[in-house]
Design a protein around this motif. Structure first.
Motif, PDB file in Angstrom:
ATOM      1  N   GLY A  21      75.550 -34.994  -6.523  1.00 37.78           N
ATOM      2  CA  GLY A  21      74.413 -34.879  -4.867  1.00 37.78           C
ATOM      3  C   GLY A  21      73.283 -35.492  -6.028  1.00 37.78           C
ATOM      4  N   ARG A  22      71.893 -34.537  -4.741  1.00 37.61           N
ATOM      5  CA  ARG A  22      71.008 -35.390  -4.877  1.00 37.61           C
ATOM      6  C   ARG A  22      69.623 -33.813  -5.509  1.00 37.61           C
ATOM      7  NH1 ARG A  22      70.802 -39.390  -3.166  1.00 37.61           N
ATOM      8  NH2 ARG A  22      68.470 -39.888  -2.784  1.00 37.61           N
ATOM      9  N   VAL A  23      68.903 -34.354  -6.132  1.00 40.09           N
ATOM     10  CA  VAL A  23      68.215 -33.693  -6.424  1.00 40.09           C
ATOM     11  C   VAL A  23      66.519 -33.714  -5.604  1.00 40.09           C
ATOM     12  CG1 VAL A  23      67.273 -34.557  -9.063  1.00 40.09           C
ATOM     13  CG2 VAL A  23      66.680 -32.403  -7.917  1.00 40.09           C
ATOM     14  N   ARG A  24      66.150 -32.978  -5.282  1.00 40.18           N
ATOM     15  CA  ARG A  24      64.601 -33.520  -4.343  1.00 40.18           C
ATOM     16  C   ARG A  24      63.217 -32.634  -5.524  1.00 40.18           C
ATOM     17  NH1 ARG A  24      69.091 -33.329  -1.610  1.00 40.18           N
ATOM     18  NH2 ARG A  24      69.842 -34.334   0.567  1.00 40.18           N
ATOM     19  N   ALA A  25      61.823 -33.136  -4.827  1.00 42.05           N
ATOM     20  CA  ALA A  25      61.389 -32.544  -5.387  1.00 42.05           C
ATOM     21  C   ALA A  25      60.110 -31.521  -4.810  1.00 42.05           C
ATOM     22  CB  ALA A  25      59.936 -33.499  -5.872  1.00 42.05           C
ATOM     23  N   ASP A  26      59.868 -30.667  -4.237  1.00 41.24           N
ATOM     24  CA  ASP A  26      59.834 -29.630  -3.539  1.00 41.24           C
ATOM     25  C   ASP A  26      58.225 -29.969  -2.784  1.00 41.24           C
ATOM     26  OD1 ASP A  26      57.424 -29.295  -5.687  1.00 41.24           O
ATOM     27  OD2 ASP A  26      57.451 -28.013  -5.925  1.00 41.24           O
ATOM     28  N   ASP A  27      58.256 -30.790  -3.239  1.00 44.60           N
ATOM     29  CA  ASP A  27      57.117 -31.697  -2.394  1.00 44.60           C
ATOM     30  C   ASP A  27      57.568 -33.346  -2.292  1.00 44.60           C
ATOM     31  OD1 ASP A  27      56.976 -33.241  -4.665  1.00 44.60           O
ATOM     32  OD2 ASP A  27      54.645 -33.263  -5.132  1.00 44.60           O
ATOM     33  N   ASP A  28      58.565 -33.475  -1.708  1.00 48.10           N
ATOM     34  CA  ASP A  28      59.983 -34.824  -1.327  1.00 48.10           C
ATOM     35  C   ASP A  28      58.716 -35.619  -2.245  1.00 48.10           C
ATOM     36  OD1 ASP A  28      60.839 -33.634   0.018  1.00 48.10           O
ATOM     37  OD2 ASP A  28      59.405 -33.656   1.856  1.00 48.10           O
ATOM     38  N   VAL A  29      57.684 -35.972  -3.301  1.00 50.42           N
ATOM     39  CA  VAL A  29      58.024 -37.128  -4.372  1.00 50.42           C
ATOM     40  C   VAL A  29      59.335 -37.843  -4.643  1.00 50.42           C
ATOM     41  CG1 VAL A  29      57.527 -36.904  -6.685  1.00 50.42           C
ATOM     42  CG2 VAL A  29      55.250 -37.541  -5.003  1.00 50.42           C
ATOM     43  N   PHE A  30      59.936 -37.512  -4.984  1.00 50.43           N
ATOM     44  CA  PHE A  30      60.799 -38.183  -5.463  1.00 50.43           C
ATOM     45  C   PHE A  30      62.430 -37.416  -4.091  1.00 50.43           C
ATOM     46  CE2 PHE A  30      60.381 -35.489  -8.732  1.00 50.43           C
ATOM     47  CZ  PHE A  30      62.522 -34.168  -8.796  1.00 50.43           C
ATOM     48  N   ASP A  31      63.712 -37.866  -4.961  1.00 50.33           N
ATOM     49  CA  ASP A  31      64.603 -37.658  -4.192  1.00 50.33           C
ATOM     50  C   ASP A  31      65.720 -38.879  -4.706  1.00 50.33           C
ATOM     51  OD1 ASP A  31      67.030 -36.975  -2.572  1.00 50.33           O
ATOM     52  OD2 ASP A  31      65.699 -37.192  -0.644  1.00 50.33           O
ATOM     53  N   VAL A  32      66.523 -37.907  -5.745  1.00 51.37           N
ATOM     54  CA  VAL A  32      67.767 -39.170  -6.134  1.00 51.37           C
ATOM     55  C   VAL A  32      68.647 -38.037  -6.180  1.00 51.37           C
ATOM     56  CG1 VAL A  32      65.790 -40.483  -7.654  1.00 51.37           C
ATOM     57  CG2 VAL A  32      66.772 -37.775  -8.462  1.00 51.37           C
ATOM     58  N   ALA A  33      69.750 -39.550  -6.773  1.00 47.80           N
ATOM     59  CA  ALA A  33      70.763 -38.679  -6.692  1.00 47.80           C
ATOM     60  C   ALA A  33      71.374 -38.408  -7.516  1.00 47.80           C
ATOM     61  CB  ALA A  33      72.211 -39.680  -6.127  1.00 47.80           C
ATOM     62  N   TYR A  34      72.581 -37.580  -8.433  1.00 48.56           N
ATOM     63  CA  TYR A  34      72.507 -37.693  -9.659  1.00 48.56           C
ATOM     64  C   TYR A  34      74.258 -37.580  -9.706  1.00 48.56           C
ATOM     65  CZ  TYR A  34      72.582 -32.507  -8.422  1.00 48.56           C
ATOM     66  OH  TYR A  34      73.732 -31.639  -7.869  1.00 48.56           O
ATOM     67  N   VAL A  35      74.813 -37.597 -10.887  1.00 49.95           N
ATOM     68  CA  VAL A  35      76.034 -37.466 -11.371  1.00 49.95           C
ATOM     69  C   VAL A  35      76.343 -37.483 -13.166  1.00 49.95           C
ATOM     70  CG1 VAL A  35      76.381 -39.194 -10.007  1.00 49.95           C
ATOM     71  CG2 VAL A  35      76.176 -39.873 -12.041  1.00 49.95           C
ATOM     72  N   PRO A  36      77.514 -36.216 -13.127  1.00 53.69           N
ATOM     73  CA  PRO A  36      77.815 -36.029 -15.021  1.00 53.69           C
ATOM     74  C   PRO A  36      77.119 -37.539 -15.823  1.00 53.69           C
ATOM     75  CG  PRO A  36      79.182 -34.849 -13.523  1.00 53.69           C
ATOM     76  CD  PRO A  36      78.063 -36.967 -12.556  1.00 53.69           C
TER      77      PRO A  36
END
Length: 142
Positions: A21-36
């Motif tokens: 999925g994706r993980v996003r910072a609460d202030d939108d400073v980063f938004d990156v995809a993640y996998v195991p």
């Protein structure tokens, strides 16, 4: 248990899926995809261990700066690498381990251990996991 008596900052992030999925910072400073970190997946991305390593390296670097100021040592050319290991325990559970590798090319080797001891004692990440996972800190000076 350590308890915060005066809060300076709270940062947050939100993940949107169980495995990929994706993980996003609460202030939108980063938004990156993640996998195991292990296995075959249909996409690429970072993983929790890399994100923890990045955060820990940044934090330890900051505490190294505090230690340097306290001890009158210039640590501006330092570099911190945090390797986070994911593995299985004897009881079948999961566990983490950490190895911090610190390069201080402008600092005499005899001063490196003192700086690392102080940074280690100050670092909130170290304090958060102390006694729960194995943490190794290696330092190299000139």
């Amino acid at each position: 248990m350590l308890e915060i008596t005066k809060s300076w900052y709270t940062g947050g992030a939100t993940s949107d899926a169980v495995r990929v999925g994706r993980v996003r910072a609460d202030d939108d400073v980063f938004d990156v995809a993640y996998v195991p970190p292990v296995g075959e997946w249909p996409t690429t991305g970072t993983n929790p261990e890399q994100l923890m390593g990045a955060a820990w390296a940044i934090c330890f670097q900051g505490m190294l700066g505090v230690a340097g100021r306290n001890q009158g040592v210039d640590v501006e050319n330092s570099r911190v690498t945090a390797d986070i290991e994911l593995g299985q325990t004897a009881d079948g559970g999961f566990a983490l381990g950490a190895v911090l590798t610190v390069s201080l090319p402008d600092v005499p080797q005899e001063q490196v251990d003192q700086l690392l001891d102080e940074a280690h004692a100050l670092c909130p990440f170290v304090r958060a996991v102390e006694g729960n996972i194995k943490v190794v800190v290696n330092g190299k000076g000139r």
